[in-house]
Design an enzyme around this catalytic site. Structure first.
Site, PDB file in Angstrom:
ATOM      1  N   LYS A 198       0.824  -1.205   0.000  1.00 15.44           N
ATOM      2  CA  LYS A 198       0.000   0.000   0.000  1.00 15.44           C
ATOM      3  C   LYS A 198       0.862   1.260   0.000  1.00 15.44           C
ATOM      4  CE  LYS A 198      -3.599  -0.151   2.610  1.00 15.44           C
ATOM      5  NZ  LYS A 198      -4.474  -0.162   3.806  1.00 15.44           N
ATOM      6  N   GLU A 211       9.999  -5.778   4.178  1.00 16.56           N
ATOM      7  CA  GLU A 211      10.132  -7.154   3.693  1.00 16.56           C
ATOM      8  C   GLU A 211       9.783  -7.248   2.206  1.00 16.56           C
ATOM      9  OE1 GLU A 211       8.443  -7.714   7.973  1.00 16.56           O
ATOM     10  OE2 GLU A 211       8.292  -6.253   6.337  1.00 16.56           O
ATOM     11  N   GLY A 270      -5.280  -4.946   5.388  1.00 21.93           N
ATOM     12  CA  GLY A 270      -4.621  -6.029   4.671  1.00 21.93           C
ATOM     13  C   GLY A 270      -5.324  -7.359   4.793  1.00 21.93           C
ATOM     14  N   ARG A 271      -5.751  -7.708   5.995  1.00 19.04           N
ATOM     15  CA  ARG A 271      -6.390  -9.005   6.217  1.00 19.04           C
ATOM     16  C   ARG A 271      -7.809  -9.052   5.669  1.00 19.04           C
ATOM     17  NH1 ARG A 271      -5.540  -5.905  10.473  1.00 19.04           N
ATOM     18  NH2 ARG A 271      -7.142  -5.390  12.014  1.00 19.04           N
ATOM     19  N   GLU A 290      -5.372 -10.839  14.582  1.00 21.31           N
ATOM     20  CA  GLU A 290      -4.892  -9.469  14.382  1.00 21.31           C
ATOM     21  C   GLU A 290      -6.019  -8.465  14.601  1.00 21.31           C
ATOM     22  OE1 GLU A 290      -1.510  -8.464  11.543  1.00 21.31           O
ATOM     23  OE2 GLU A 290      -3.225  -7.630  10.469  1.00 21.31           O
ATOM     24  N   HIS A 348      -4.829 -37.248  12.504  1.00 19.40           N
ATOM     25  CA  HIS A 348      -3.612 -38.003  12.801  1.00 19.40           C
ATOM     26  C   HIS A 348      -2.517 -37.096  13.351  1.00 19.40           C
ATOM     27  CE1 HIS A 348      -5.137 -41.663  10.796  1.00 19.40           C
ATOM     28  NE2 HIS A 348      -5.791 -40.783  10.053  1.00 19.40           N
ATOM     29  N   LYS A 405       8.687  -4.370  14.273  1.00 23.70           N
ATOM     30  CA  LYS A 405       9.249  -3.730  13.083  1.00 23.70           C
ATOM     31  C   LYS A 405      10.204  -2.604  13.462  1.00 23.70           C
ATOM     32  CE  LYS A 405       5.318  -4.447   9.925  1.00 23.70           C
ATOM     33  NZ  LYS A 405       4.310  -3.725   9.090  1.00 23.70           N
TER      34      LYS A 405
END
Length: 530
Positions: free
Chosen positions: A216, A222, A273-274, A360, A391, A506
Site C-alpha cells: 500500500k 520485507e 490487509g487481512r 490481528e 492423525h 518492526k
C-alpha cells in the site's frame, strides 16, 4: 433521524450478565442423543449465501441462550453498528479511517464519498482495469519482450497481501482446472528469508512470469527486499524488469511512477490487509490465474453473504449467530482457543488466513477508547485440513485437559470430479463420514472402564457445509468469517481494524539494522547476525 450508537464494554451489558447464568446448563450428550438429537441437527441451522449452511446443533446452546443472544444484539446495537460501518462512519477509530472492505464487492447502504470520490465506483473501476489487463495477458495482446505469452503470475507481499490471496488461490486451483478456468499458475513470495524467494524463483520460468508487488505504501521493508531479490533474478535471466512487474498499491505510492512497473492497480487506506482479498490485492492475482469472470463470481458470493449479515432475524444471520456463540464460549465458558477444521484439501491455507483475520483484529486488551479491558477478547485460532489433523492434534482435542471448540467445514462433492471406490465407498464418502463421526465423537464421547479409552465428550463444534467449494461458496465463506470477526469486535468493544501489535517488532528490527542498539537487543542481534 439516525440512531445514536453507544459503545459499551461487554461486562456492562445486562444481557451479558443474563448469559452468564446459563453456564453449564446444556449437556451435548443429552441434546444430541437419540431422536431428539436428529431433530436438533435439523433445527439448529442457519442458511448462508451460495448454498452453504451454518449448523450449530453440536454447540452448547439452547433456545433460552439464543433468546438471550437476541437481547445482546439489541443492547449492543450490533446491527446498527454494522449499518454505520457500511454507510461510511469512521469505525476504525485507532487510525481515524472508514472500513470499506464490504464495499469492494457490493453496495450495502448509502453511497460512501470521500474527498469527492464515490468509493464504490473507485473499487469497481479498479476491478475493471484488472479485468482488462488480465484479458490482454490471456489473449496474448500483452506479451513478454520476446513476444511470448505469460504462463505464471507471482505475488510478492506479506501478511494480508499474501495470506488471504494465497488461501483463495489454493482454494480454487483444482476447481479451475476441472472447469476449464485455469489460465496461469500462481506462486507467492512473502517471507524476507531469502530461501523463500530463491525456492519460488527456481520453480518458475522467469521470462514468462508476471510479478505482482503488493504494498500500500510502497515502503514495506520485507516486500521491497523481495522486490530487489526478484528484480536481480529478472536481470540475470536476461529479461527486462519493466516487462515483468505490476504493482498493487496506493495512488500516492512511489511505485506508481516507477518505470519498472508496466501497470499499477490501486487500493486505499480503508481496506485493511487481512480484509483485502476482495480488493485489487486479491483481484489481480486471482483474475490473472483464473480469469476475471471467476473473480466476479467470488465477489458475488461475498456480497450475498454480506447481505445476510444485515438480517435482523438472528435465525437468518449466520455470521451474527456464529459470533454470539463464539463470545459465549470465550466469555461465559472461558475457553481460550478455537480450531478451524476444513475437510477440504483446497482449504489447506484457509486456517492460516483466519489466524490473521481473527487474531490481528480482536487480539486487543484495550477498548475503542484506550481503556483497559477486564474480560477476555479474541481467541487463539489454529487448524489443519481433515483428515490430516485427525492423525496430528486431535488426540488433545478428544482427550486433553482443555476443551477446545471446533469449526468444521465440509462439502458433499469434491472439486476435481475424480474419485475411486475402495472397500465399498468412495474417497469423498470416507471424508464425509469422518466429519460426521468426529462431530458426534466430540459431543457424545465414549464410556470405557479403561481410562485410556474413555472419552468425556461435551466438546462443542459447528459445521459449515455445502455441495461444493465453488468461487461463490468461497466468497461466501470468506465474508462469513470477516463479518463474524467484525460482530465479535463490536461485542467486545474493541477496534478490530487497526493492528498496532505488529509495529513494535518492526521498529526494533530497524534499530538493529541501523546498529543503534544496546542491552539485550544488541546481545540477541549479536548471536544471529554475522
Amino acid at each position: 433521524m439516525a440512531v445514536k450508537i453507544s459503545w459499551n464494554n461487554l461486562n456492562k451489558l445486562e444481557s451479558f450478565k443474563k448469559l452468564q447464568a446459563f453456564k453449564g446448563t446444556v449437556s451435548l450428550k443429552k441434546a444430541l442423543s437419540g431422536a431428539a438429537g436428529a431433530k436438533r441437527v435439523a433445527e439448529f441451522s442457519v442458511p448462508m449465501a451460495a448454498g452453504l449452511t451454518y449448523n450449530y446443533a453440536a454447540k452448547a446452546v439452547n433456545k433460552q441462550i439464543v433468546s438471550a443472544f437476541k437481547q445482546l444484539v439489541k443492547e449492543a446495537q450490533l446491527l446498527e453498528k454494522f449499518e454505520a460501518l457500511y454507510n461510511g462512519d469512521v469505525i476504525n477509530t485507532g487510525e481515524k479511517r472508514l472500513v470499506l472492505h464490504q464495499l469492494t464487492r457490493g453496495q450495502l447502504g448509502n453511497n460512501v464519498v470521500v474527498d469527492g470520490v464515490n468509493k464504490r465506483n473507485f473499487y469497481v473501476e479498479q476491478q475493471k482495469k484488472i479485468a482488462d489487463f488480465a484479458e490482454k495477458v490471456h489473449t496474448g495482446k500483452i506479451k513478454n519482450e520476446k513476444g511470448e505469452k505469460y504462463t505464471t503470475v507471482c505475488q510478492i507481499g506479506i501478511g494480508g497481501s499474501d495470506l488471504g490471496p494465497r488461501a483463495m488461490y489454493l482454494a480454487l486451483e483444482n476447481w479451475a482446472k476441472a472447469n476449464g478456468k485455469f489460465e496461469m499458475e500462481a506462486k507467492f513470495i512473502s517471507n524476507v528469508d531469502p530461501d523463500d524467494a530463491a525456492a519460488v524463483l527456481a520453480s518458475i520460468d522467469i521470462s514468462k512470469t508476471i510479478f505482482i508487488l503488493v504494498s500500500k505504501s510502497g515502503t514495506t521493508l520485507e516486500t521491497l527486499t523481495n522486490e530487489s531479490f526478484v528484480k536481480d533474478a529478472i536481470k540475470k535471466a536476461g529479461c527486462k524488469v519493466s516487462c515483468h512487474m505490476i504493482a498493487v498499491t496506493s495512488e500516492t505510492s512511489p511505485l506508481v511512477k516507477n518505470p519498472d512497473y508496466m501497470a499499477s492497480f490501486f487500493m486505499d487506506d480503508f481496506i485493511g490487509g487481512r480484509y483485502s482479498s476482495t480488493s485489487a490485492v486479491g483481484g489481480a492475482v486471482l483474475s490473472l490465474a483464473f480469469g476475471p469472470e471467476v473473480f466476479a463470481k467470488f465477489l458475488k458470493g461475498a456480497a450475498d453473504a454480506d447481505k445476510t449479515a444485515k438480517e435482523k432475524d438472528l435465525a437468518k444471520n449466520p455470521a451474527l449467530m456464529d459470533a454470539l456463540i463464539g463470545v459465549y464460549e470465550r466469555n461465559v465458558l472461558n475457553i481460550p482457543s478455537t480450531a478451524v477444521l476444513p475437510y477440504s484439501q483446497a482449504l489447506s491455507r484457509f486456517p492460516a488466513h483466519l489466524q490473521q483475520l481473527d487474531m490481528e483484529s480482536n487480539g486487543k486488551s484495550v477498548n475503542r477508547f484506550g481503556k483497559k479491558i477486564t474480560y477476555q477478547t479474541g481467541p487463539v485460532i489454529f487448524g489443519e485440513p481433515g483428515t490430516n489433523g485427525q492423525h496430528s492434534f486431535y488426540q488433545l482435542l478428544h482427550q486433553g485437559t482443555a476443551v477446545i471448540p471446533l469449526q468444521f467445514i465440509a462439502f458433499q462433492n469434491n472439486q476435481c470430479g475424480k474419485d475411486i471406490t475402495i472397500e465399498g465407498s468412495k474417497s469423498q464418502t470416507k471424508l464425509a463420514a469422518n466429519v460426521a463421526a468426529q462431530i458426534v465423537a466430540f459431543a457424545l464421547g465414549k464410556d470405557d472402564s479403561n481410562p485410556n479409552k474413555y472419552f468425556a465428550g461435551e466438546r462443542p463444534s459447528s459445521l459449515i457445509w455445502g455441495k461444493q467449494l465453488t468461487p461463490e461458496a468461497l466468497g461466501a465463506l470468506l465474508s462469513h468469517y470477516e463479518n463474524k470477526v467484525m460482530f465479535q469486535g463490536f461485542i467486545w468493544n474493541v477496534n478490530s481494524f487497526d493492528q498496532e501489535g505488529v509495529q513494535l517488532g518492526k521498529t526494533l528490527a530497524k534499530a538493529v539494522l541501523s546498529g543503534k542498539t544496546d542491552g539485550a537487543l544488541k546481545a540477541y542481534a549479536g548471536l544471529l547476525i554475522k
